[in-house]
Design a protein around this motif. Structure first.
Motif, mmCIF file in Angstrom:
data_model
loop_
_atom_site.group_PDB
_atom_site.id
_atom_site.type_symbol
_atom_site.label_atom_id
_atom_site.label_comp_id
_atom_site.label_asym_id
_atom_site.label_seq_id
_atom_site.Cartn_x
_atom_site.Cartn_y
_atom_site.Cartn_z
ATOM 1 N N LYS A 51 75.425 37.020 -44.636
ATOM 2 C CA LYS A 51 76.830 37.399 -44.843
ATOM 3 C C LYS A 51 77.350 36.966 -46.211
ATOM 4 O O LYS A 51 78.299 36.200 -46.326
ATOM 5 C CB LYS A 51 77.716 36.833 -43.745
ATOM 6 C CG LYS A 51 77.411 37.371 -42.377
ATOM 7 C CD LYS A 51 78.392 36.812 -41.372
ATOM 8 C CE LYS A 51 78.022 37.256 -39.971
ATOM 9 N NZ LYS A 51 78.928 36.671 -38.969
ATOM 10 N N ARG A 116 86.804 36.823 -48.554
ATOM 11 C CA ARG A 116 87.969 37.201 -47.748
ATOM 12 C C ARG A 116 89.178 36.307 -47.995
ATOM 13 O O ARG A 116 90.300 36.723 -47.782
ATOM 14 C CB ARG A 116 87.601 37.190 -46.260
ATOM 15 C CG ARG A 116 86.794 38.405 -45.879
ATOM 16 C CD ARG A 116 86.572 38.435 -44.396
ATOM 17 N NE ARG A 116 85.992 39.697 -43.988
ATOM 18 C CZ ARG A 116 85.377 39.885 -42.844
ATOM 19 N NH1 ARG A 116 85.260 38.887 -41.978
ATOM 20 N NH2 ARG A 116 84.872 41.056 -42.535
ATOM 21 N N GLU A 120 90.901 41.350 -50.187
ATOM 22 C CA GLU A 120 90.765 42.094 -48.933
ATOM 23 C C GLU A 120 89.402 42.770 -48.981
ATOM 24 O O GLU A 120 89.148 43.609 -49.844
ATOM 25 C CB GLU A 120 91.871 43.135 -48.813
ATOM 26 C CG GLU A 120 91.881 43.801 -47.461
ATOM 27 C CD GLU A 120 93.093 44.683 -47.281
ATOM 28 O OE1 GLU A 120 92.908 45.785 -46.730
ATOM 29 O OE2 GLU A 120 94.190 44.288 -47.675
ATOM 30 N N ARG A 122 85.962 44.130 -46.495
ATOM 31 C CA ARG A 122 85.253 44.365 -45.242
ATOM 32 C C ARG A 122 83.880 44.937 -45.610
ATOM 33 O O ARG A 122 83.802 46.005 -46.218
ATOM 34 C CB ARG A 122 86.038 45.358 -44.398
ATOM 35 C CG ARG A 122 85.361 45.695 -43.117
ATOM 36 C CD ARG A 122 86.152 46.715 -42.362
ATOM 37 N NE ARG A 122 86.199 46.313 -40.972
ATOM 38 C CZ ARG A 122 87.008 46.834 -40.107
ATOM 39 N NH1 ARG A 122 87.870 47.753 -40.460
ATOM 40 N NH2 ARG A 122 86.962 46.439 -38.867
#
Length: 156
Positions: A51, A116, A120, A122
């Motif tokens: 991640k 994050r 912003e 994702r």
């Protein structure tokens, strides 16, 4: 010198991202058509459990074709055996082969949680385009991503 307007952000399993960054995997296969031009920067996001943004590279070539044809052309460069390839492309009428060059490993990964907190963001399921402003923001916040500046501003 010209400024590119976007980069391609690819979500890749960590072992494949590492192989790309080491230069042992020079072709990334996608089950859907990727509308991208050669020369565009590529940012690698390592999926779970990593991640994190791990590095960058440049798209050298883009080929779309039947999975068997793509395998014949690129099997030595995709970083997987035929069984894994066939499982991944199963039932896809065509796939995209992205040739990759100039891999750059970030001095340290940029973890999703850190990104994050500042931006912003994702991570994409497969890929997404990101603007040069996203890359500038990333570089300003995370000096380890300075390598992206070169890829984003080099003319091809």
């Amino acid at each position: 010198m010209t400024t590119l307007k976007r980069a391609l952000l690819l979500s890749v399993h960590p072992q494949y991202a590492e192989a790309i960054l080491l230069g042992t995997k020079t072709v990334e296969i996608r089950r859907q058509r990727v509308a991208v031009e050669p020369g565009i920067p590529l940012i690698l996001y390592g999926t779970s459990p990593t991640k994190a943004l791990l590095g960058a590279a440049r798209i050298a070539t883009v080929e779309v074709g039947h999975p068997d044809a793509i395998w014949e052309l690129h099997h030595e460069h995709v970083g997987v055996d035929r069984v894994v390839f066939d499982r991944y492309v199963q039932a896809a009428p065509e796939v995209t082969a992205l040739g990759i060059e100039e891999p750059i490993t970030f001095a340290e990964p940029i973890p999703l949680a850190r990104i994050r907190r500042a931006l912003e963001f994702r991570p994409p399921q497969s890929y997404q385009y990101v603007s040069d402003s996203f890359v500038r923001d990333l570089v300003l916040r995370y000096p380890v991503a300075k390598e992206l500046t070169k890829l984003m501003t080099e003319s091809r």
